[in-house]
Design a protein around this motif. Structure first.
Motif, PDB file in Angstrom:
ATOM      1  N   ALA A  37       0.831  -1.205   0.000  1.00  0.00           N
ATOM      2  CA  ALA A  37       0.000   0.000   0.000  1.00  0.00           C
ATOM      3  C   ALA A  37       0.865   1.253   0.000  1.00  0.00           C
ATOM      4  CB  ALA A  37      -0.928  -0.004   1.212  1.00  0.00           C
ATOM      5  N   TRP A  38       1.960   1.234   0.755  1.00  0.00           N
ATOM      6  CA  TRP A  38       2.873   2.375   0.810  1.00  0.00           C
ATOM      7  C   TRP A  38       3.481   2.633  -0.574  1.00  0.00           C
ATOM      8  CZ3 TRP A  38       3.413   5.679   4.780  1.00  0.00           C
ATOM      9  CH2 TRP A  38       4.521   6.550   4.792  1.00  0.00           C
TER      10      TRP A  38
ATOM     11  N   ARG B 101       9.687  -0.663   1.953  1.00  0.00           N
ATOM     12  CA  ARG B 101       9.951  -1.255   3.269  1.00  0.00           C
ATOM     13  C   ARG B 101      10.965  -0.410   4.055  1.00  0.00           C
ATOM     14  NH1 ARG B 101       8.436  -6.195   4.503  1.00  0.00           N
ATOM     15  NH2 ARG B 101       8.396  -6.839   2.308  1.00  0.00           N
ATOM     16  N   ASP B 102      12.014   0.044   3.378  1.00  0.00           N
ATOM     17  CA  ASP B 102      13.011   0.895   4.040  1.00  0.00           C
ATOM     18  C   ASP B 102      12.380   2.196   4.527  1.00  0.00           C
ATOM     19  OD1 ASP B 102      14.998  -0.960   3.627  1.00  0.00           O
ATOM     20  OD2 ASP B 102      15.863   0.058   1.888  1.00  0.00           O
ATOM     21  N   SER B 103      11.480   2.747   3.728  1.00  0.00           N
ATOM     22  CA  SER B 103      10.804   3.985   4.103  1.00  0.00           C
ATOM     23  C   SER B 103       9.962   3.786   5.357  1.00  0.00           C
ATOM     24  CB  SER B 103       9.925   4.467   2.945  1.00  0.00           C
ATOM     25  OG  SER B 103       9.240   5.649   3.267  1.00  0.00           O
ATOM     26  N   LEU B 104       9.235   2.676   5.424  1.00  0.00           N
ATOM     27  CA  LEU B 104       8.421   2.399   6.606  1.00  0.00           C
ATOM     28  C   LEU B 104       9.295   2.119   7.825  1.00  0.00           C
ATOM     29  CD1 LEU B 104       5.467   0.258   5.213  1.00  0.00           C
ATOM     30  CD2 LEU B 104       5.414   2.611   6.035  1.00  0.00           C
ATOM     31  N   ARG B 105      10.413   1.450   7.644  1.00  0.00           N
ATOM     32  CA  ARG B 105      11.324   1.218   8.765  1.00  0.00           C
ATOM     33  C   ARG B 105      11.881   2.535   9.291  1.00  0.00           C
ATOM     34  NH1 ARG B 105      14.247  -4.057   6.024  1.00  0.00           N
ATOM     35  NH2 ARG B 105      12.821  -5.632   6.908  1.00  0.00           N
ATOM     36  N   ALA B 106      12.167   3.468   8.408  1.00  0.00           N
ATOM     37  CA  ALA B 106      12.656   4.778   8.833  1.00  0.00           C
ATOM     38  C   ALA B 106      11.598   5.521   9.637  1.00  0.00           C
ATOM     39  CB  ALA B 106      13.075   5.596   7.618  1.00  0.00           C
ATOM     40  N   ARG B 107      10.343   5.390   9.244  1.00  0.00           N
ATOM     41  CA  ARG B 107       9.272   6.048   9.986  1.00  0.00           C
ATOM     42  C   ARG B 107       9.056   5.396  11.348  1.00  0.00           C
ATOM     43  NH1 ARG B 107       9.406   7.568   5.297  1.00  0.00           N
ATOM     44  NH2 ARG B 107       8.397   9.447   4.498  1.00  0.00           N
ATOM     45  N   ARG B 108       9.242   4.092  11.430  1.00  0.00           N
ATOM     46  CA  ARG B 108       9.164   3.430  12.731  1.00  0.00           C
ATOM     47  C   ARG B 108      10.284   3.918  13.650  1.00  0.00           C
ATOM     48  NH1 ARG B 108       9.106  -3.015  12.831  1.00  0.00           N
ATOM     49  NH2 ARG B 108      11.221  -2.702  12.040  1.00  0.00           N
ATOM     50  N   ALA B 109      11.483   4.104  13.113  1.00  0.00           N
ATOM     51  CA  ALA B 109      12.598   4.613  13.912  1.00  0.00           C
ATOM     52  C   ALA B 109      12.342   6.047  14.356  1.00  0.00           C
ATOM     53  CB  ALA B 109      13.895   4.530  13.108  1.00  0.00           C
ATOM     54  N   ASP B 110      11.772   6.861  13.470  1.00  0.00           N
ATOM     55  CA  ASP B 110      11.450   8.241  13.839  1.00  0.00           C
ATOM     56  C   ASP B 110      10.422   8.285  14.965  1.00  0.00           C
ATOM     57  OD1 ASP B 110      13.185   9.392  12.038  1.00  0.00           O
ATOM     58  OD2 ASP B 110      11.673   9.703  10.485  1.00  0.00           O
ATOM     59  N   ALA B 111       9.432   7.385  14.909  1.00  0.00           N
ATOM     60  CA  ALA B 111       8.425   7.338  15.969  1.00  0.00           C
ATOM     61  C   ALA B 111       9.051   6.930  17.297  1.00  0.00           C
ATOM     62  CB  ALA B 111       7.305   6.378  15.590  1.00  0.00           C
TER      63      ALA B 111
END
Length: 202
Positions: free
Chosen positions: A33-34, A60-70
């Motif tokens: 979806a992303w 997937r890398d983009s979503l992992r980066a957003r998880r780290a930012d959170a």
């Protein structure tokens, strides 16, 4: 400047017929979806991400980066689904509370909606829900929202979400699919002391 040290978990917000929760970079559905959103012509017309998302690995890398930012408290990126549609639900869109400055109590908000979910007030309802949470639970004082000049749909979402226009930022955003040219941005903002917009009761 105060350094954010606490780990942070994206909450689950249920209201206005929507559920806002965390994206899962290990979920094939979330990653797909992303990627699909970032490849949508309407998204690409109005947005140029800092880092490209052109395949599943980049998504997937983009979503992992957003998880780290959170986890670091820098931003909170919510996955938007319909409330009551199961734990993971059908993905409708995204809303992010970004660039959180806890010292000044300021953040920037951005959103997108998948093509099949447009015309259902998903962006407005998500914006109202995310803003209410940001002001009451995160203690923010001001939220800013910027969109490319000419993006009338986003302008209407901002106004209906209680974010009045404040002015134009010259050359503050990349042109569509370019990183060597700039366009103007229409700036909206909402304060914690502003009244809840009438749209919230609709």
């Amino acid at each position: 400047m105060t350094e954010i040290r606490e780990a942070y978990t994206v909450p689950v917000l249920d209201d206005a017929g929507l559920r806002l929760d965390a994206w899962d970079p290990e979920s094939e559905a979330d990653v797909a979806a992303w990627l699909r959103a970032h490849q949508d012509p309407e998204f690409r017309r109005w947005n140029t991400p800092l880092l490209p998302v052109t395949d599943l690995a980049e998504a997937r890398d983009s979503l992992r980066a957003r998880r780290a930012d959170a986890a670091a408290g820098r931003s909170v990126t919510f996955r938007v689904t319909e409330a009551g549609a199961g734990e993971r639900g059908v993905i409708l869109g995204q809303i992010g509370v970004n660039a959180i400055d806890r010292t000044m109590g300021v953040a920037r908000v951005g959103y997108w909606v998948l093509p099949e979910a447009r015309g259902r007030r998903v962006a407005v309802r998500s914006l109202l829900l995310a803003a209410r949470w940001s002001f009451t639970e995160r203690g923010l004082n001001r939220m800013e929202l910027g969109h490319a000049v000419g993006h009338e749909v986003s302008c209407r979402v901002a106004e209906r979400g209680g974010f009045p226009a404040e002015g134009t930022l010259r050359g503050a955003m990349w042109e569509a699919e370019r990183t060597d040219a700039y366009r103007d941005v229409h700036l909206h903002a909402r304060l914690a002391t502003d009244p809840e917009p009438a749209e919230a009761a609709g």
